[in-house]
Design a protein around this motif. Structure first.
Motif, PDB file in Angstrom:
ATOM      1  N   PRO A   1     -13.878 146.893  41.089  1.00  0.00           N
ATOM      2  CA  PRO A   1     -15.128 147.560  41.467  1.00  0.00           C
ATOM      3  C   PRO A   1     -16.253 147.276  40.483  1.00  0.00           C
ATOM      4  CG  PRO A   1     -13.585 149.135  40.519  1.00  0.00           C
ATOM      5  CD  PRO A   1     -12.830 147.849  40.670  1.00  0.00           C
ATOM      6  N   LEU A   2     -17.448 147.172  41.026  1.00  0.00           N
ATOM      7  CA  LEU A   2     -18.667 147.029  40.237  1.00  0.00           C
ATOM      8  C   LEU A   2     -19.707 147.992  40.781  1.00  0.00           C
ATOM      9  CD1 LEU A   2     -19.279 143.184  39.725  1.00  0.00           C
ATOM     10  CD2 LEU A   2     -19.062 144.901  37.918  1.00  0.00           C
ATOM     11  N   ARG A   3     -20.437 148.642  39.861  1.00  0.00           N
ATOM     12  CA  ARG A   3     -21.487 149.577  40.269  1.00  0.00           C
ATOM     13  C   ARG A   3     -22.830 149.119  39.720  1.00  0.00           C
ATOM     14  NH1 ARG A   3     -17.787 153.082  38.011  1.00  0.00           N
ATOM     15  NH2 ARG A   3     -19.301 153.622  36.376  1.00  0.00           N
ATOM     16  N   PRO A   4     -23.913 149.612  40.311  1.00  0.00           N
ATOM     17  CA  PRO A   4     -25.234 149.270  39.787  1.00  0.00           C
ATOM     18  C   PRO A   4     -25.347 149.584  38.306  1.00  0.00           C
ATOM     19  CG  PRO A   4     -25.459 150.348  41.909  1.00  0.00           C
ATOM     20  CD  PRO A   4     -24.004 150.463  41.533  1.00  0.00           C
ATOM     21  N   GLY A   5     -25.908 148.644  37.559  1.00  0.00           N
ATOM     22  CA  GLY A   5     -26.108 148.840  36.132  1.00  0.00           C
ATOM     23  C   GLY A   5     -24.954 148.358  35.272  1.00  0.00           C
TER      24      GLY A   5
ATOM     25  N   LEU B   1     -19.410 143.197  23.762  1.00  0.00           N
ATOM     26  CA  LEU B   1     -18.508 143.934  24.655  1.00  0.00           C
ATOM     27  C   LEU B   1     -18.569 145.432  24.361  1.00  0.00           C
ATOM     28  CD1 LEU B   1     -16.381 144.101  26.800  1.00  0.00           C
ATOM     29  CD2 LEU B   1     -14.713 143.140  25.212  1.00  0.00           C
ATOM     30  N   ASP B   2     -19.326 146.156  25.187  1.00  0.00           N
ATOM     31  CA  ASP B   2     -19.452 147.600  25.016  1.00  0.00           C
ATOM     32  C   ASP B   2     -19.174 148.305  26.341  1.00  0.00           C
ATOM     33  OD1 ASP B   2     -21.759 147.305  26.586  1.00  0.00           O
ATOM     34  OD2 ASP B   2     -23.094 147.311  24.852  1.00  0.00           O
ATOM     35  N   GLU B   3     -19.441 149.605  26.408  1.00  0.00           N
ATOM     36  CA  GLU B   3     -19.093 150.425  27.566  1.00  0.00           C
ATOM     37  C   GLU B   3     -19.874 150.053  28.825  1.00  0.00           C
ATOM     38  OE1 GLU B   3     -19.485 151.464  24.529  1.00  0.00           O
ATOM     39  OE2 GLU B   3     -17.578 152.438  24.013  1.00  0.00           O
ATOM     40  N   ARG B   4     -20.937 149.287  28.692  1.00  0.00           N
ATOM     41  CA  ARG B   4     -21.674 148.857  29.885  1.00  0.00           C
ATOM     42  C   ARG B   4     -20.967 147.727  30.626  1.00  0.00           C
ATOM     43  NH1 ARG B   4     -27.233 147.575  26.958  1.00  0.00           N
ATOM     44  NH2 ARG B   4     -25.692 146.878  25.422  1.00  0.00           N
ATOM     45  N   VAL B   5     -20.013 147.070  29.973  1.00  0.00           N
ATOM     46  CA  VAL B   5     -19.309 145.935  30.560  1.00  0.00           C
ATOM     47  C   VAL B   5     -18.134 146.442  31.390  1.00  0.00           C
ATOM     48  CG1 VAL B   5     -17.972 143.849  30.095  1.00  0.00           C
ATOM     49  CG2 VAL B   5     -20.005 144.369  28.715  1.00  0.00           C
ATOM     50  N   ALA B   6     -18.123 146.099  32.652  1.00  0.00           N
ATOM     51  CA  ALA B   6     -17.036 146.507  33.546  1.00  0.00           C
ATOM     52  C   ALA B   6     -15.979 145.419  33.695  1.00  0.00           C
ATOM     53  CB  ALA B   6     -17.590 146.862  34.926  1.00  0.00           C
ATOM     54  N   ILE B   7     -16.392 144.157  33.611  1.00  0.00           N
ATOM     55  CA  ILE B   7     -15.473 143.030  33.783  1.00  0.00           C
ATOM     56  C   ILE B   7     -15.766 142.006  32.708  1.00  0.00           C
ATOM     57  CG2 ILE B   7     -14.751 141.136  35.302  1.00  0.00           C
ATOM     58  CD1 ILE B   7     -15.614 142.890  37.693  1.00  0.00           C
ATOM     59  N   VAL B   8     -14.709 141.536  32.053  1.00  0.00           N
ATOM     60  CA  VAL B   8     -14.789 140.435  31.103  1.00  0.00           C
ATOM     61  C   VAL B   8     -14.094 139.244  31.746  1.00  0.00           C
ATOM     62  CG1 VAL B   8     -14.173 139.613  28.804  1.00  0.00           C
ATOM     63  CG2 VAL B   8     -14.748 142.028  29.155  1.00  0.00           C
ATOM     64  N   SER B   9     -14.817 138.155  31.918  1.00  0.00           N
ATOM     65  CA  SER B   9     -14.265 136.963  32.560  1.00  0.00           C
ATOM     66  C   SER B   9     -14.395 135.793  31.595  1.00  0.00           C
ATOM     67  CB  SER B   9     -14.998 136.667  33.869  1.00  0.00           C
ATOM     68  OG  SER B   9     -14.444 135.544  34.521  1.00  0.00           O
ATOM     69  N   VAL B  10     -13.283 135.437  30.954  1.00  0.00           N
ATOM     70  CA  VAL B  10     -13.312 134.423  29.899  1.00  0.00           C
ATOM     71  C   VAL B  10     -12.111 133.496  30.021  1.00  0.00           C
ATOM     72  CG1 VAL B  10     -14.622 135.823  28.241  1.00  0.00           C
ATOM     73  CG2 VAL B  10     -12.116 135.988  28.307  1.00  0.00           C
ATOM     74  N   PRO B  11     -12.199 132.302  29.434  1.00  0.00           N
ATOM     75  CA  PRO B  11     -11.054 131.412  29.330  1.00  0.00           C
ATOM     76  C   PRO B  11     -10.347 131.608  27.996  1.00  0.00           C
ATOM     77  CG  PRO B  11     -12.992 130.252  28.633  1.00  0.00           C
ATOM     78  CD  PRO B  11     -13.438 131.663  28.966  1.00  0.00           C
ATOM     79  N   ASN B  12      -9.279 130.847  27.769  1.00  0.00           N
ATOM     80  CA  ASN B  12      -8.608 130.833  26.468  1.00  0.00           C
ATOM     81  C   ASN B  12      -9.255 129.810  25.535  1.00  0.00           C
ATOM     82  OD1 ASN B  12      -5.043 131.099  25.698  1.00  0.00           O
ATOM     83  ND2 ASN B  12      -6.838 131.394  24.429  1.00  0.00           N
ATOM     84  N   VAL B  13      -9.783 128.732  26.140  1.00  0.00           N
ATOM     85  CA  VAL B  13     -10.586 127.755  25.396  1.00  0.00           C
ATOM     86  C   VAL B  13     -11.786 127.390  26.255  1.00  0.00           C
ATOM     87  CG1 VAL B  13      -8.657 126.787  24.073  1.00  0.00           C
ATOM     88  CG2 VAL B  13      -9.250 125.784  26.275  1.00  0.00           C
ATOM     89  N   HIS B  14     -12.896 127.094  25.609  1.00  0.00           N
ATOM     90  CA  HIS B  14     -14.079 126.691  26.357  1.00  0.00           C
ATOM     91  C   HIS B  14     -13.858 125.297  26.924  1.00  0.00           C
ATOM     92  CE1 HIS B  14     -18.256 126.046  27.463  1.00  0.00           C
ATOM     93  NE2 HIS B  14     -18.482 127.336  27.227  1.00  0.00           N
ATOM     94  N   TRP B  15     -14.232 125.117  28.172  1.00  0.00           N
ATOM     95  CA  TRP B  15     -13.907 123.872  28.862  1.00  0.00           C
ATOM     96  C   TRP B  15     -14.654 122.657  28.336  1.00  0.00           C
ATOM     97  CZ3 TRP B  15     -16.748 121.011  32.819  1.00  0.00           C
ATOM     98  CH2 TRP B  15     -18.080 121.411  32.935  1.00  0.00           C
TER      99      TRP B  15
END
Length: 389
Positions: free
Chosen positions: A102-106, A153-167
């Motif tokens: 889920p994602l909400r406004p803000g 990365l604080d409380e405003r972040v709902a989803i963290v989408s990252v790799p293990n290494v940068h491509w």
């Protein structure tokens, strides 16, 4: 069956024989498209022969190989087979994650700067639909990706989408630290393992991500068009992208398919792409993952770390600037190139039957177990030509 001692011993150095790479080719572009294993090619040829005789394919065959594939990928990432869905691409896996988180406004979706496009486009679309925003983290001079992500990365972040290494250059992202911080602030974690699964140990039991997606044609050494999605247990009752027949409970009984069922197959199977059996491709992927399980991902990573360390030392000797060892994955090495060199480096390499990639400002060097000392010599002879033209 390997003994425990064999599974821990370093790889013997003769693994090039397993790959269909001619002796006069130096291939450093696994991060783009894996060199093919002889076993994978043989499995593909046998699969085409079998597909040409459809009368030999039984109802059970629609299910058995996909289950083997689920189990093999699960072994590589520390998951149970029920947690693995079979998908055609990273974009499909990201779309499943976006539909079920889920994602909400803000709220924010945190991504890395210059990250691979498939995930970025997915999260931009999800943010537009929900009124959320995409937070793109950039790395300051002298800062690691991990430091940059943790700072943002604080409380405003709902989803963290990252790799293990940068491509683009293999720069390391410390998933353990980011997973811990994500849990602290209540953010969900989605990992793109396309540039690490099969070449770096990854344990979903330790990291506890919500989703992990990976293509199969890079470090997993398999065919194009078949990838993998790990789904955490709490999301396995979620909403799939499509409603295909084989994901439904009881679909093994072909005679009763017209008795429509609302229930799905157990676990993550509801998220499988339609036509997931892929009679021509699945045996190839099974052969690839079987070989990786036999080699052992920790041993693959150890061997590749030694190879990239040697390449980094040689790069420094000719005045180039590779990423420091503690800031990169074991299997990929980004070497910063002076701007005038970037346009001529790939032609110089190709003229020497040597193949790598330029991504951003870096020459991306991505060897595998087929890489030999002679290949490395060929690489640096070609680099010397590019640098001094």
């Amino acid at each position: 069956m390997q003994t425990p001692a064999e599974s821990r011993a370093p790889l013997c150095g003769s693994e090039r024989e397993a790959f269909n790479v001619p002796a006069d080719i130096a291939y450093f572009n696994t991060a783009n498209l894996a060199p093919q294993l002889h076993a994978v090619r043989a499995a593909g040829e046998a699969a085409l022969e079998r597909r040409g005789r459809p009368w030999t394919i039984s109802a059970a065959d629609w299910f058995e190989d996909p289950e083997r594939l689920r189990d093999l990928f699960g072994q590589i990432v520390g998951a149970d087979a029920a947690g693995v869905a079979l998908v055609p691409a990273t974009s499909y896996g990201f779309a499943v994650a976006a539909r079920n988180l889920p994602l909400r406004p803000g709220q924010r979706v945190l991504v890395l700067g210059e990250e691979y496009p498939s995930g970025i486009y997915t999260w931009r679309a999800a943010a537009r639909r929900s009124g959320a925003e995409v937070l793109t983290v950039e790395r300051a001079e002298g800062e690691t990706w991990t430091q940059a992500v943790l700072a943002a990365l604080d409380e405003r972040v709902a989803i963290v989408s990252v790799p293990n290494v940068h491509w683009t250059d293999g720069a390391l992202v410390d998933l353990t630290a980011i997973a811990a911080r994500s849990r602290e602030v209540g953010a969900r974690l989605v990992i793109d393992a396309s540039q690490s699964a099969g070449a770096m140990p990854l344990d979903v039991g330790e990291l506890r991500p919500d989703f992990v997606v990976s293509v199969g044609y890079k470090w997993l050494l398999g065919p194009f068009g078949l990838g993998y999605l790990y789904v955490a247990e709490e999301h396995r009752e979620g909403e799939p992208l499509e409603e295909n027949w084989i994901a439904r409970a009881g679909s093994e009984d072909f005679a009763r398919l017209v008795e429509y069922r609302d229930e799905y197959q157990p676990g993550s199977r509801r998220f499988d792409v339609g036509q997931r059996t892929k009679f021509e491709l699945t045996p190839m992927a099974i052969a690839a993952l079987t070989q990786l399980v036999q080699w052992g991902v920790p041993r693959v990573a150890q061997a590749l770390a030694g190879r990239t360390a040697d390449i980094a030392r040689r790069a420094k000797d000719i005045g180039l600037a590779p990423l420091p060892e503690d800031q990169r994955g074991p299997h990929m090495l980004g070497v910063r190139l002076p701007e005038p060199v970037r346009e001529r480096v790939l032609p110089a390499l190709a003229s020497a039957n040597c193949f790598a990639a330029v991504r951003g400002a870096s020459l991306r060097i991505a060897p595998h177990l087929h890489t030999t000392d002679d290949d490395v010599v060929r690489l640096f002879d070609a680099l010397a030509t590019a640098l001094h033209d």
